[in-house]
Design a protein around this motif. Structure first.
Motif, mmCIF file in Angstrom:
data_model
loop_
_atom_site.group_PDB
_atom_site.id
_atom_site.type_symbol
_atom_site.label_atom_id
_atom_site.label_comp_id
_atom_site.label_asym_id
_atom_site.label_seq_id
_atom_site.Cartn_x
_atom_site.Cartn_y
_atom_site.Cartn_z
ATOM 1 N N HIS A 11 20.419 -5.631 -5.148
ATOM 2 C CA HIS A 11 20.286 -5.318 -3.728
ATOM 3 C C HIS A 11 18.944 -4.607 -3.542
ATOM 4 N N PRO A 12 18.415 -4.566 -2.320
ATOM 5 C CA PRO A 12 17.143 -3.859 -2.099
ATOM 6 C C PRO A 12 17.267 -2.381 -2.446
ATOM 7 N N THR A 13 16.184 -1.796 -2.926
ATOM 8 C CA THR A 13 16.124 -0.367 -3.198
ATOM 9 C C THR A 13 15.192 0.297 -2.187
ATOM 10 N N GLU A 14 15.087 1.605 -2.267
ATOM 11 C CA GLU A 14 14.171 2.320 -1.380
ATOM 12 C C GLU A 14 12.745 1.818 -1.556
ATOM 13 N N ALA A 15 12.372 1.451 -2.786
ATOM 14 C CA ALA A 15 11.018 0.939 -3.034
ATOM 15 C C ALA A 15 10.752 -0.328 -2.240
ATOM 16 N N CYS A 16 11.766 -1.148 -2.036
ATOM 17 C CA CYS A 16 11.588 -2.403 -1.303
ATOM 18 C C CYS A 16 11.136 -2.165 0.135
ATOM 19 N N ARG A 17 11.483 -1.006 0.682
ATOM 20 C CA ARG A 17 11.109 -0.689 2.064
ATOM 21 C C ARG A 17 9.609 -0.391 2.196
ATOM 22 N N TYR A 18 8.939 -0.233 1.050
ATOM 23 C CA TYR A 18 7.505 0.057 1.034
ATOM 24 C C TYR A 18 6.698 -1.100 0.439
ATOM 25 N N CYS A 19 7.338 -2.219 0.196
ATOM 26 C CA CYS A 19 6.748 -3.310 -0.583
ATOM 27 C C CYS A 19 6.636 -4.585 0.243
ATOM 28 N N ASP B 242 0.819 -1.209 0.000
ATOM 29 C CA ASP B 242 0.000 0.000 0.000
ATOM 30 C C ASP B 242 0.855 1.262 0.000
ATOM 31 N N PHE B 243 2.132 1.115 -0.353
ATOM 32 C CA PHE B 243 3.048 2.247 -0.498
ATOM 33 C C PHE B 243 3.324 2.953 0.822
ATOM 34 N N THR B 244 3.204 2.234 1.937
ATOM 35 C CA THR B 244 3.590 2.801 3.224
ATOM 36 C C THR B 244 4.903 2.167 3.678
ATOM 37 N N LEU B 245 5.700 2.948 4.359
ATOM 38 C CA LEU B 245 7.005 2.503 4.828
ATOM 39 C C LEU B 245 6.863 1.419 5.883
ATOM 40 N N ARG B 246 7.600 0.312 5.690
ATOM 41 C CA ARG B 246 7.656 -0.749 6.709
ATOM 42 C C ARG B 246 8.686 -0.309 7.744
ATOM 43 N N GLU B 247 8.304 0.653 8.591
ATOM 44 C CA GLU B 247 9.265 1.353 9.444
ATOM 45 C C GLU B 247 9.881 0.477 10.526
ATOM 46 N N HIS B 248 9.257 -0.643 10.847
ATOM 47 C CA HIS B 248 9.817 -1.511 11.883
ATOM 48 C C HIS B 248 10.620 -2.678 11.291
ATOM 49 N N GLU B 249 10.791 -2.682 9.994
ATOM 50 C CA GLU B 249 11.519 -3.766 9.331
ATOM 51 C C GLU B 249 13.022 -3.569 9.506
ATOM 52 N N THR B 250 13.712 -4.591 9.968
ATOM 53 C CA THR B 250 15.159 -4.521 10.128
ATOM 54 C C THR B 250 15.850 -4.751 8.789
ATOM 55 N N GLU B 251 17.149 -4.434 8.735
ATOM 56 C CA GLU B 251 17.918 -4.666 7.504
ATOM 57 C C GLU B 251 17.934 -6.153 7.154
ATOM 58 N N LYS C 43 4.731 8.571 -3.615
ATOM 59 C CA LYS C 43 4.748 7.858 -2.331
ATOM 60 C C LYS C 43 6.143 7.768 -1.732
ATOM 61 N N PHE C 44 7.169 7.755 -2.577
ATOM 62 C CA PHE C 44 8.545 7.721 -2.105
ATOM 63 C C PHE C 44 9.452 8.203 -3.232
#
Length: 274
Positions: A242-250, A163-172, A211-212
């Protein structure tokens, strides 16, 4: 060596349908427009020299058959046929190919390219499907139909990347774990819109919706004269390594991702995040 299995050109944000879970979020795009053919031609001239090999060029939307200059766009691609072997138009079964488009496809075939139409079958929504199949069969043009209706939906239905929201609690570690199971790096779809090449359609859609933002090195701006072609090629070679910024919202595109009924229609004029 710079390669892509599929290089998609996003021609328009207009569509004949209004699908709630559209992967390109067409109902939610703030501006409905066709990319002018002159812009597309400039982007072709800038994009294709960056690649050594492309499996297939795909023309997508929205509904690409709405673009008034689609036959000319197909013909312009023939200038770069040494880079790829196949062209595909993805459509939703609501518009029959025009005689001018059929003629352009025949010219592509005569130039030695494979060409096909991928038609998504959404049952009654795809009300021109039978006519499209008849026309293409008569003209000896390949047509693949993917069923998204009833109990026999391709892939068991559609998926929603997020939903294009940041998974803010997701660790690396969790981010890399999610990325390692994503199918996008294996599929190698590169998506192009308004002169920018993205590493996946979710990254493209999130940027278009505001969204980002992506970080430097996670996209290629074909119009950016501050970067050399060699630098742009190096970025393309690292796409989805490698993960991109988009991956943090996916939520990731996995074989076991939840599936949903395809092409659920929103009332015209209504749109919100999926």
């Amino acid at each position: 060596m710079t390669t892509a299995k599929i290089l998609e050109f996003f021609l328009t944000t207009r569509c004949t349908l209004n699908c709630k879970m559209c992967l390109c979020a067409i109902p939610y795009q703030p501006v409905k427009r066709d990319t002018p053919k002159e812009e597309l031609f400039r982007h072709f001239a800038l994009a294709f020299p960056l690649y050594d090999e492309i499996g297939r060029v795909e023309l997508i939307g929205g509904e690409p058959m709405l673009h008034p200059d689609l036959p000319e766009i197909v013909l312009e691609l023939l200038k770069y046929r040494d880079k790829f072997k196949k062209i595909r138009i993805t459509t939703n079964g609501t518009i029959v190919p025009s005689p001018a488009l059929i003629d352009a496809v025949h010219q592509a075939q005569a130039a030695g390219l494979e060409f096909d139409f991928l038609v998504d079958d959404y049952g009654p929504l795809s009300h021109k499907l039978s006519e499209i199949r008849d026309v293409l069969a008569r003209e000896h043009i390949d047509c693949r139909v993917d069923c998204y209706t009833g109990d026999d939906q391709r892939g068991n239905g559609w998926l929603c990347y997020g939903d294009f929201t940041l998974r803010e609690h997701e660790t690396e570690q969790q981010l890399w774990e999610k990325f390692s199971h994503c199918l996008c790096p294996k599929l190698q779809f590169h998506d192009t819109h308004d002169g920018v090449i993205y590493s996946c359609v979710y990254a493209m859609t999130g940027v278009l919706l505001g969204k980002f933002s992506l970080r430097d090195g996670e996209f290629v701006d074909l119009k950016d004269s501050s970067k050399s072609d060699a630098e742009k090629k190096r970025i393309l070679e690292t796409f989805l390594k490698h993960p991109t910024e988009a991956c943090r919202y996916c939520d990731s595109f996995r074989e076991d991702s939840p599936r949903f009924p395809a092409a659920e229609q929103l009332p015209r004029g209504e749109g919100s995040a999926c």
